[in-house]
Motif scaffolding. Structure first.
Motif, PDB file in Angstrom:
ATOM      1  N   LEU A   1       0.820  -1.217   0.000  1.00 41.83           N
ATOM      2  CA  LEU A   1       0.000   0.000   0.000  1.00 41.83           C
ATOM      3  C   LEU A   1       0.851   1.263   0.000  1.00 41.83           C
ATOM      4  CD1 LEU A   1      -2.832  -0.876   2.558  1.00 41.83           C
ATOM      5  CD2 LEU A   1      -3.045  -0.697   0.076  1.00 41.83           C
ATOM      6  N   ASN A   2       2.161   1.120   0.181  1.00 43.82           N
ATOM      7  CA  ASN A   2       3.003   2.323   0.184  1.00 43.82           C
ATOM      8  C   ASN A   2       2.912   3.082  -1.135  1.00 43.82           C
ATOM      9  OD1 ASN A   2       4.406   0.207  -1.134  1.00 43.82           O
ATOM     10  ND2 ASN A   2       6.386   1.156  -0.726  1.00 43.82           N
ATOM     11  N   LEU A   3       2.744   2.364  -2.255  1.00 41.86           N
ATOM     12  CA  LEU A   3       2.698   3.066  -3.543  1.00 41.86           C
ATOM     13  C   LEU A   3       1.401   3.827  -3.776  1.00 41.86           C
ATOM     14  CD1 LEU A   3       4.929   3.411  -5.569  1.00 41.86           C
ATOM     15  CD2 LEU A   3       5.349   1.548  -3.963  1.00 41.86           C
ATOM     16  N   PRO A   4       0.221   3.210  -3.629  1.00 41.76           N
ATOM     17  CA  PRO A   4      -0.986   4.041  -3.755  1.00 41.76           C
ATOM     18  C   PRO A   4      -1.061   5.124  -2.685  1.00 41.76           C
ATOM     19  CG  PRO A   4      -1.556   1.793  -3.102  1.00 41.76           C
ATOM     20  CD  PRO A   4      -0.115   1.776  -3.509  1.00 41.76           C
ATOM     21  N   ALA A   5      -0.528   4.857  -1.492  1.00 42.10           N
ATOM     22  CA  ALA A   5      -0.541   5.883  -0.439  1.00 42.10           C
ATOM     23  C   ALA A   5       0.278   7.099  -0.850  1.00 42.10           C
ATOM     24  CB  ALA A   5      -0.019   5.302   0.871  1.00 42.10           C
ATOM     25  N   ILE A   6       1.448   6.878  -1.443  1.00 42.60           N
ATOM     26  CA  ILE A   6       2.275   8.018  -1.827  1.00 42.60           C
ATOM     27  C   ILE A   6       1.741   8.693  -3.083  1.00 42.60           C
ATOM     28  CG2 ILE A   6       3.995   6.847  -3.296  1.00 42.60           C
ATOM     29  CD1 ILE A   6       6.120   8.593  -1.848  1.00 42.60           C
ATOM     30  N   GLN A   7       1.101   7.929  -3.972  1.00 40.64           N
ATOM     31  CA  GLN A   7       0.493   8.558  -5.143  1.00 40.64           C
ATOM     32  C   GLN A   7      -0.672   9.467  -4.724  1.00 40.64           C
ATOM     33  OE1 GLN A   7       1.374   8.379  -8.488  1.00 40.64           O
ATOM     34  NE2 GLN A   7       3.191   7.202  -7.981  1.00 40.64           N
ATOM     35  N   GLN A   8      -1.396   9.081  -3.688  1.00 37.72           N
ATOM     36  CA  GLN A   8      -2.433   9.964  -3.143  1.00 37.72           C
ATOM     37  C   GLN A   8      -1.799  11.200  -2.522  1.00 37.72           C
ATOM     38  OE1 GLN A   8      -5.823   9.567  -3.285  1.00 37.72           O
ATOM     39  NE2 GLN A   8      -6.226  11.450  -2.147  1.00 37.72           N
ATOM     40  N   ILE A   9      -0.656  11.029  -1.869  1.00 38.37           N
ATOM     41  CA  ILE A   9       0.081  12.173  -1.328  1.00 38.37           C
ATOM     42  C   ILE A   9       0.431  13.153  -2.437  1.00 38.37           C
ATOM     43  CG2 ILE A   9       2.441  12.753  -0.573  1.00 38.37           C
ATOM     44  CD1 ILE A   9       2.148  10.580   1.552  1.00 38.37           C
ATOM     45  N   PHE A  10       0.937  12.627  -3.562  1.00 37.80           N
ATOM     46  CA  PHE A  10       1.267  13.499  -4.694  1.00 37.80           C
ATOM     47  C   PHE A  10       0.039  14.285  -5.142  1.00 37.80           C
ATOM     48  CE2 PHE A  10       4.669  10.261  -6.281  1.00 37.80           C
ATOM     49  CZ  PHE A  10       5.454  10.539  -5.179  1.00 37.80           C
ATOM     50  N   THR A  11      -1.083  13.596  -5.227  1.00 41.21           N
ATOM     51  CA  THR A  11      -2.326  14.238  -5.653  1.00 41.21           C
ATOM     52  C   THR A  11      -2.672  15.404  -4.742  1.00 41.21           C
ATOM     53  OG1 THR A  11      -3.129  12.133  -6.550  1.00 41.21           O
ATOM     54  CG2 THR A  11      -4.783  13.830  -6.105  1.00 41.21           C
ATOM     55  N   GLU A  12      -2.532  15.215  -3.436  1.00 45.27           N
ATOM     56  CA  GLU A  12      -2.856  16.279  -2.485  1.00 45.27           C
ATOM     57  C   GLU A  12      -1.895  17.460  -2.610  1.00 45.27           C
ATOM     58  OE1 GLU A  12      -5.583  16.109  -1.161  1.00 45.27           O
ATOM     59  OE2 GLU A  12      -6.078  14.001  -0.889  1.00 45.27           O
ATOM     60  N   ILE A  13      -0.620  17.182  -2.833  1.00 48.46           N
ATOM     61  CA  ILE A  13       0.342  18.272  -3.031  1.00 48.46           C
ATOM     62  C   ILE A  13      -0.053  19.103  -4.252  1.00 48.46           C
ATOM     63  CG2 ILE A  13       2.737  18.824  -3.617  1.00 48.46           C
ATOM     64  CD1 ILE A  13       3.553  16.278  -2.052  1.00 48.46           C
ATOM     65  N   TYR A  14      -0.423  18.432  -5.338  1.00 42.71           N
ATOM     66  CA  TYR A  14      -0.787  19.151  -6.562  1.00 42.71           C
ATOM     67  C   TYR A  14      -2.055  19.977  -6.378  1.00 42.71           C
ATOM     68  CZ  TYR A  14       2.357  15.528  -8.412  1.00 42.71           C
ATOM     69  OH  TYR A  14       3.418  14.692  -8.626  1.00 42.71           O
ATOM     70  N   LEU A  15      -3.039  19.398  -5.704  1.00 45.01           N
ATOM     71  CA  LEU A  15      -4.296  20.129  -5.500  1.00 45.01           C
ATOM     72  C   LEU A  15      -4.097  21.312  -4.567  1.00 45.01           C
ATOM     73  CD1 LEU A  15      -6.818  17.157  -5.180  1.00 45.01           C
ATOM     74  CD2 LEU A  15      -6.517  18.699  -7.122  1.00 45.01           C
ATOM     75  N   GLY A  16      -3.268  21.141  -3.536  1.00 42.00           N
ATOM     76  CA  GLY A  16      -2.987  22.266  -2.652  1.00 42.00           C
ATOM     77  C   GLY A  16      -2.251  23.376  -3.378  1.00 42.00           C
ATOM     78  N   THR A  17      -1.286  23.001  -4.209  1.00 39.93           N
ATOM     79  CA  THR A  17      -0.540  23.983  -4.996  1.00 39.93           C
ATOM     80  C   THR A  17      -1.469  24.737  -5.930  1.00 39.93           C
ATOM     81  OG1 THR A  17       1.440  22.586  -4.886  1.00 39.93           O
ATOM     82  CG2 THR A  17       1.376  24.281  -6.605  1.00 39.93           C
ATOM     83  N   ALA A  18      -2.371  24.017  -6.585  1.00 40.21           N
ATOM     84  CA  ALA A  18      -3.322  24.658  -7.499  1.00 40.21           C
ATOM     85  C   ALA A  18      -4.245  25.613  -6.750  1.00 40.21           C
ATOM     86  CB  ALA A  18      -4.133  23.593  -8.227  1.00 40.21           C
ATOM     87  N   GLN A  19      -4.699  25.205  -5.564  1.00 37.10           N
ATOM     88  CA  GLN A  19      -5.552  26.084  -4.772  1.00 37.10           C
ATOM     89  C   GLN A  19      -4.805  27.343  -4.356  1.00 37.10           C
ATOM     90  OE1 GLN A  19      -9.013  25.380  -3.903  1.00 37.10           O
ATOM     91  NE2 GLN A  19      -8.801  27.591  -3.662  1.00 37.10           N
ATOM     92  N   GLY A  20      -3.546  27.177  -3.964  1.00 33.63           N
ATOM     93  CA  GLY A  20      -2.738  28.334  -3.611  1.00 33.63           C
ATOM     94  C   GLY A  20      -2.566  29.286  -4.782  1.00 33.63           C
ATOM     95  N   ALA A  21      -2.362  28.737  -5.969  1.00 28.31           N
ATOM     96  CA  ALA A  21      -2.218  29.575  -7.167  1.00 28.31           C
ATOM     97  C   ALA A  21      -3.480  30.371  -7.436  1.00 28.31           C
ATOM     98  CB  ALA A  21      -1.886  28.693  -8.368  1.00 28.31           C
ATOM     99  N   LEU A  22      -4.624  29.701  -7.315  1.00 23.66           N
ATOM    100  CA  LEU A  22      -5.890  30.370  -7.611  1.00 23.66           C
ATOM    101  C   LEU A  22      -6.185  31.450  -6.572  1.00 23.66           C
ATOM    102  CD1 LEU A  22      -7.776  29.899  -9.980  1.00 23.66           C
ATOM    103  CD2 LEU A  22      -9.175  28.430  -8.513  1.00 23.66           C
ATOM    104  N   GLU A  23      -5.917  31.162  -5.315  1.00 19.37           N
ATOM    105  CA  GLU A  23      -6.171  32.150  -4.259  1.00 19.37           C
ATOM    106  C   GLU A  23      -5.232  33.353  -4.386  1.00 19.37           C
ATOM    107  OE1 GLU A  23      -5.697  29.870  -0.720  1.00 19.37           O
ATOM    108  OE2 GLU A  23      -7.656  28.889  -0.892  1.00 19.37           O
ATOM    109  N   THR A  24      -3.975  33.107  -4.691  1.00 18.45           N
ATOM    110  CA  THR A  24      -3.014  34.201  -4.853  1.00 18.45           C
ATOM    111  C   THR A  24      -3.374  35.062  -6.057  1.00 18.45           C
ATOM    112  OG1 THR A  24      -1.266  32.843  -3.869  1.00 18.45           O
ATOM    113  CG2 THR A  24      -0.572  34.758  -5.153  1.00 18.45           C
ATOM    114  N   ALA A  25      -3.754  34.415  -7.140  1.00 17.47           N
ATOM    115  CA  ALA A  25      -4.158  35.155  -8.334  1.00 17.47           C
ATOM    116  C   ALA A  25      -5.394  35.999  -8.062  1.00 17.47           C
ATOM    117  CB  ALA A  25      -4.419  34.186  -9.486  1.00 17.47           C
ATOM    118  N   ALA A  26      -6.364  35.442  -7.330  1.00 15.56           N
ATOM    119  CA  ALA A  26      -7.597  36.185  -7.037  1.00 15.56           C
ATOM    120  C   ALA A  26      -7.293  37.433  -6.220  1.00 15.56           C
ATOM    121  CB  ALA A  26      -8.581  35.288  -6.304  1.00 15.56           C
ATOM    122  N   THR A  27      -6.409  37.311  -5.251  1.00 13.28           N
ATOM    123  CA  THR A  27      -6.022  38.486  -4.460  1.00 13.28           C
ATOM    124  C   THR A  27      -5.400  39.548  -5.345  1.00 13.28           C
ATOM    125  OG1 THR A  27      -5.678  37.135  -2.475  1.00 13.28           O
ATOM    126  CG2 THR A  27      -4.559  39.273  -2.564  1.00 13.28           C
TER     127      THR A  27
END
Length: 411
Positions: free
Chosen positions: A240-266
């Motif tokens: 399960l270490n591989l799907p667990a870390i792939q989910q981690i990657f997904t969360e990093i990308y989504l957080g980064t995208a949210q940060g980009a959108l929030e910074t741009a909106a400001t």
């Protein structure tokens, strides 16, 4: 002194959160602190000692640790949400925290009951931070059993995320003359682990992911994770270490995208000017139809990607918190496929947001002082960890043929 460094003791007089809502609020505080000077710290690329201390002082580092040892006793669903939130403030530090969670859990994935108890008590009670010298494509750390009966690690790893800012390192190598991989958890600060400080990449510049040389790092067989009488105790749960870390990657990308959108909106609300030559002139950029349409499109796609990731995070968490011997290869394969789908959507949406934020902020937003480039750079860099085309293929093989991916180092 950076903004991050000035806040490292702000929780000294506050109790550690005890609810999911409390932990998420704490993560939001950390993300807000990191966001204030994210660009300046990225440009400087200094070793993130203060940032890791911030994570420790906030309590986030012991989120998954057992309550009896002073940990939060929380579940992976919450850890994934926290990774996403912290990554919205700083993708590099989100990555460090994410990998810490995975490596702290590694002993549960492969260790014996005695090893699990010892490592979890150690890292939780002392609030220790994990790094990992694990790169399965590099078979360049060799383990030999010497006449002293101990295991000696020697070689080099191309990547060691967390490197010199960690307290403990998950070390991996291959036992000479066999195909056996042996994981061990060792102190990071020792003469046998030499950090080369050569991480100088496009993005995730503070993730401390440079190469290391391993020179005669020694462990007893009792420290070989998952080995009993020199025989590895294999089970589907360990993969399960591989799907667990792939989910981690997904969360990093989504957080980064949210940060980009929030910074741009400001920026759009405070500095972007309406276009005066369109024939339908507006008083403010926030009234521009093309800007509103773009934000609407990007936010909708991000919400959809987040909803899929919420579902896959809950699915993998169910398995991670299950009895280890109860997890089947079929369960593991199906959750891996779903996470592969979530990851590819997150990458696509994240890269689109990282590019299109400039369309809704304007030419002046390309200034290095603004630093909007950091989001695309982070996403582009980390999303190359393993080819996204293979994730699309995994989902295609499941959708068309009903095939689940074989458990490997990357699937």
């Amino acid at each position: 002194m950076t903004t991050t460094a000035t806040h490292i003791s702000r929780w000294a007089e506050q109790a550690t959160p005890t609810t999911v809502e409390g932990w998420l609020a704490r993560a939001a505080e950390v993300a807000a602190i990191l966001a204030q000077d994210q660009v300046a710290r990225d440009r400087a690329q200094a070793v993130p000692y203060a940032e890791v201390q911030l994570l420790k002082d906030s309590g986030l580092t012991t989120l998954l640790g057992p309550v009896q040892h002073g940990g939060g006793g929380q579940r992976w669903e919450t850890a994934y949400q926290i990774i996403r939130k912290v990554s919205s403030g700083d993708g590099s530090i989100g990555q460090l925290l994410a990998y810490h969670y995975l490596w702290a859990w590694a002993v549960r994935l492969v260790g014996t009951p005695a090893q699990i108890e010892a490592i979890e008590a150690l890292y939780t009670s002392q609030n220790l931070f994990f790094g990992g010298a694990v790169n399965p494509r590099d078979g360049d750390v060799t383990i030999t059993e010497e006449v002293d009966g101990k295991l000696h690690y020697n070689g080099r790893k191309s990547f060691c995320t967390g490197s010199k800012i960690s307290d403990l390192t998950v070390l991996e190598g291959i036992l000479a003359g066999t195909d056996k991989h042996i994981f061990a958890i060792v102190p990071s600060k020792q003469p046998g682990i030499i950090y080369h400080d050569d991480w100088n990449h496009l993005g995730h510049r503070l993730s401390e992911s440079g190469s290391v040389t391993i020179e005669d790092v020694v462990i007893d067989w009792s420290g070989a994770a998952g080995y009993v009488d020199k025989v590895y105790q294999d089970r589907p749960y360990a993969t399960l270490n591989l799907p667990a870390i792939q989910q981690i990657f997904t969360e990093i990308y989504l957080g980064t995208a949210q940060g980009a959108l929030e910074t741009a909106a400001t920026y759009t609300k405070s500095k972007t000017r309406a276009w005066p030559y369109g024939g339908d002139n507006k008083q403010s950029a926030t009234e521009e139809w093309y800007i509103l349409e773009a934000y609407g499109t990007l936010q909708s796609r991000l919400w959809a990607a987040q909803a899929l990731a919420d579902a896959t995070g809950a699915e993998i968490a169910q398995l991670l918190h299950a009895e280890r011997d109860s997890v089947t290869p079929q369960q593991r394969g199906e959750v891996a496929v779903r996470i592969a789908a979530a990851k590819q959507v997150a990458v696509d949406v994240g890269l689109e947001i990282g590019t299109r934020v400039f369309e809704v902020t304007g030419a002046r937003a390309t200034s290095n002082d603004v630093g909007l480039d950091i989001y695309w750079r982070n996403l582009r860099t980390h999303s190359l960890h393993d080819p996204i085309a293979y994730k699309r293929r995994e989902v295609g093989a499941y959708a068309l043929l009903g095939e689940i991916p074989e458990a490997t180092w990357y699937t």
